[in-house]
Design a protein around this motif. Sequence first.
Motif, PDB file in Angstrom:
ATOM      1  N   PRO A 105       2.006 -24.076 -82.054  1.00  0.00           N
ATOM      2  CA  PRO A 105       1.915 -24.852 -80.816  1.00  0.00           C
ATOM      3  C   PRO A 105       2.870 -24.308 -79.754  1.00  0.00           C
ATOM      4  CG  PRO A 105       3.194 -26.031 -82.452  1.00  0.00           C
ATOM      5  CD  PRO A 105       2.633 -24.822 -83.139  1.00  0.00           C
ATOM      6  N   PRO A 106       2.681 -24.719 -78.500  1.00  0.00           N
ATOM      7  CA  PRO A 106       3.599 -24.280 -77.442  1.00  0.00           C
ATOM      8  C   PRO A 106       5.039 -24.638 -77.815  1.00  0.00           C
ATOM      9  CG  PRO A 106       1.762 -25.501 -76.519  1.00  0.00           C
ATOM     10  CD  PRO A 106       1.671 -25.634 -78.004  1.00  0.00           C
ATOM     11  N   ARG A 107       5.953 -23.791 -77.389  1.00  0.00           N
ATOM     12  CA  ARG A 107       7.363 -24.022 -77.711  1.00  0.00           C
ATOM     13  C   ARG A 107       8.222 -23.494 -76.581  1.00  0.00           C
ATOM     14  NH1 ARG A 107       9.172 -21.732 -83.242  1.00  0.00           N
ATOM     15  NH2 ARG A 107       7.888 -23.468 -83.884  1.00  0.00           N
ATOM     16  N   LEU A 108       9.297 -24.198 -76.299  1.00  0.00           N
ATOM     17  CA  LEU A 108      10.267 -23.773 -75.302  1.00  0.00           C
ATOM     18  C   LEU A 108      11.639 -23.807 -75.959  1.00  0.00           C
ATOM     19  CD1 LEU A 108      10.799 -22.964 -72.374  1.00  0.00           C
ATOM     20  CD2 LEU A 108      10.949 -25.383 -71.811  1.00  0.00           C
ATOM     21  N   VAL A 109      12.340 -22.690 -75.919  1.00  0.00           N
ATOM     22  CA  VAL A 109      13.652 -22.579 -76.546  1.00  0.00           C
ATOM     23  C   VAL A 109      14.670 -22.234 -75.475  1.00  0.00           C
ATOM     24  CG1 VAL A 109      15.039 -21.303 -78.232  1.00  0.00           C
ATOM     25  CG2 VAL A 109      12.638 -21.803 -78.718  1.00  0.00           C
ATOM     26  N   TYR A 110      15.774 -22.968 -75.455  1.00  0.00           N
ATOM     27  CA  TYR A 110      16.876 -22.692 -74.538  1.00  0.00           C
ATOM     28  C   TYR A 110      18.042 -22.116 -75.328  1.00  0.00           C
ATOM     29  CZ  TYR A 110      14.399 -25.713 -71.269  1.00  0.00           C
ATOM     30  OH  TYR A 110      13.460 -26.264 -70.440  1.00  0.00           O
ATOM     31  N   ARG A 111      18.685 -21.089 -74.780  1.00  0.00           N
ATOM     32  CA  ARG A 111      19.858 -20.483 -75.410  1.00  0.00           C
ATOM     33  C   ARG A 111      20.963 -20.336 -74.374  1.00  0.00           C
ATOM     34  NH1 ARG A 111      19.211 -16.467 -79.818  1.00  0.00           N
ATOM     35  NH2 ARG A 111      20.817 -15.381 -78.679  1.00  0.00           N
ATOM     36  N   PHE A 112      22.160 -20.763 -74.739  1.00  0.00           N
ATOM     37  CA  PHE A 112      23.326 -20.502 -73.913  1.00  0.00           C
ATOM     38  C   PHE A 112      23.910 -19.171 -74.335  1.00  0.00           C
ATOM     39  CE2 PHE A 112      23.205 -25.119 -73.458  1.00  0.00           C
ATOM     40  CZ  PHE A 112      23.432 -25.243 -72.097  1.00  0.00           C
ATOM     41  N   GLU A 113      24.178 -18.300 -73.378  1.00  0.00           N
ATOM     42  CA  GLU A 113      24.752 -16.979 -73.651  1.00  0.00           C
ATOM     43  C   GLU A 113      25.927 -16.737 -72.714  1.00  0.00           C
ATOM     44  OE1 GLU A 113      24.040 -14.930 -76.000  1.00  0.00           O
ATOM     45  OE2 GLU A 113      22.074 -15.574 -76.694  1.00  0.00           O
ATOM     46  N   ALA A 114      26.853 -15.902 -73.164  1.00  0.00           N
ATOM     47  CA  ALA A 114      28.027 -15.572 -72.358  1.00  0.00           C
ATOM     48  C   ALA A 114      27.691 -14.585 -71.236  1.00  0.00           C
ATOM     49  CB  ALA A 114      29.122 -14.997 -73.242  1.00  0.00           C
ATOM     50  N   GLY A 115      26.528 -13.942 -71.323  1.00  0.00           N
ATOM     51  CA  GLY A 115      26.160 -12.963 -70.311  1.00  0.00           C
ATOM     52  C   GLY A 115      24.675 -12.986 -70.042  1.00  0.00           C
ATOM     53  N   ARG A 116      24.243 -12.020 -69.227  1.00  0.00           N
ATOM     54  CA  ARG A 116      22.821 -11.952 -68.917  1.00  0.00           C
ATOM     55  C   ARG A 116      22.284 -10.531 -69.030  1.00  0.00           C
ATOM     56  NH1 ARG A 116      22.505 -11.555 -62.590  1.00  0.00           N
ATOM     57  NH2 ARG A 116      20.309 -11.498 -63.061  1.00  0.00           N
ATOM     58  N   GLY A 117      22.957  -9.723 -69.840  1.00  0.00           N
ATOM     59  CA  GLY A 117      22.561  -8.336 -70.009  1.00  0.00           C
ATOM     60  C   GLY A 117      21.543  -8.132 -71.108  1.00  0.00           C
ATOM     61  N   PHE A 118      21.224  -6.861 -71.337  1.00  0.00           N
ATOM     62  CA  PHE A 118      20.247  -6.473 -72.343  1.00  0.00           C
ATOM     63  C   PHE A 118      20.602  -7.007 -73.728  1.00  0.00           C
ATOM     64  CE2 PHE A 118      19.345  -3.344 -75.707  1.00  0.00           C
ATOM     65  CZ  PHE A 118      17.971  -3.485 -75.764  1.00  0.00           C
ATOM     66  N   GLU A 119      21.876  -7.028 -74.070  1.00  0.00           N
ATOM     67  CA  GLU A 119      22.300  -7.466 -75.401  1.00  0.00           C
ATOM     68  C   GLU A 119      21.863  -8.898 -75.692  1.00  0.00           C
ATOM     69  OE1 GLU A 119      24.414  -6.241 -73.063  1.00  0.00           O
ATOM     70  OE2 GLU A 119      24.543  -4.194 -73.838  1.00  0.00           O
ATOM     71  N   CYS A 120      21.904  -9.759 -74.688  1.00  0.00           N
ATOM     72  CA  CYS A 120      21.484 -11.154 -74.867  1.00  0.00           C
ATOM     73  C   CYS A 120      19.978 -11.245 -75.080  1.00  0.00           C
ATOM     74  CB  CYS A 120      21.902 -11.994 -73.672  1.00  0.00           C
ATOM     75  SG  CYS A 120      23.680 -12.115 -73.468  1.00  0.00           S
ATOM     76  N   ALA A 121      19.219 -10.502 -74.295  1.00  0.00           N
ATOM     77  CA  ALA A 121      17.762 -10.492 -74.460  1.00  0.00           C
ATOM     78  C   ALA A 121      17.394  -9.893 -75.809  1.00  0.00           C
ATOM     79  CB  ALA A 121      17.102  -9.705 -73.331  1.00  0.00           C
ATOM     80  N   ASP A 122      18.074  -8.830 -76.199  1.00  0.00           N
ATOM     81  CA  ASP A 122      17.810  -8.170 -77.470  1.00  0.00           C
ATOM     82  C   ASP A 122      18.071  -9.120 -78.644  1.00  0.00           C
ATOM     83  OD1 ASP A 122      17.089  -5.877 -79.001  1.00  0.00           O
ATOM     84  OD2 ASP A 122      19.213  -5.544 -79.433  1.00  0.00           O
ATOM     85  N   ALA A 123      19.166  -9.857 -78.605  1.00  0.00           N
ATOM     86  CA  ALA A 123      19.484 -10.805 -79.677  1.00  0.00           C
ATOM     87  C   ALA A 123      18.475 -11.948 -79.716  1.00  0.00           C
ATOM     88  CB  ALA A 123      20.895 -11.361 -79.474  1.00  0.00           C
TER      89      ALA A 123
END
Length: 76
Positions: A32-50
Motif C-alpha cells: 500500500p502507499p507509504r510515507l516515511v519521514y527521516r530526520f538527518e543531520a545533513g542533506r548530502g548524498f550520504e543521507c540519500a544513500d543511507a
Amino acid sequence: MWRASGHKAKLGTQKVWLWANARDSRVSAAGPPRLVYRFEAGRGFECADASFAGFAGIFVADGYAAYNRLARSVGQ
C-alpha cells in the motif's frame, strides 16, 4: 527534552533536515502507499544513500543533486 532513536537531545537548538520518502501503489506492487519521514543531520548524498540502501524499483525524484548522484550510483 525530545528523544529520537535512543539519543537524548542536548539543550539548545540544532539544525536538522526532514527527508520525506513516499511509495505510490499505482506504480509499485510492493504494498500500500507509504510515507516515511527521516530526520538527518545533513542533506548530502550520504543521507540519500543511507535512506535508500537496498532499494530496488522505480525511483522518481525532484532533480535534487543528491538524488541524481544516487540514481547514477544505482545504475552502475
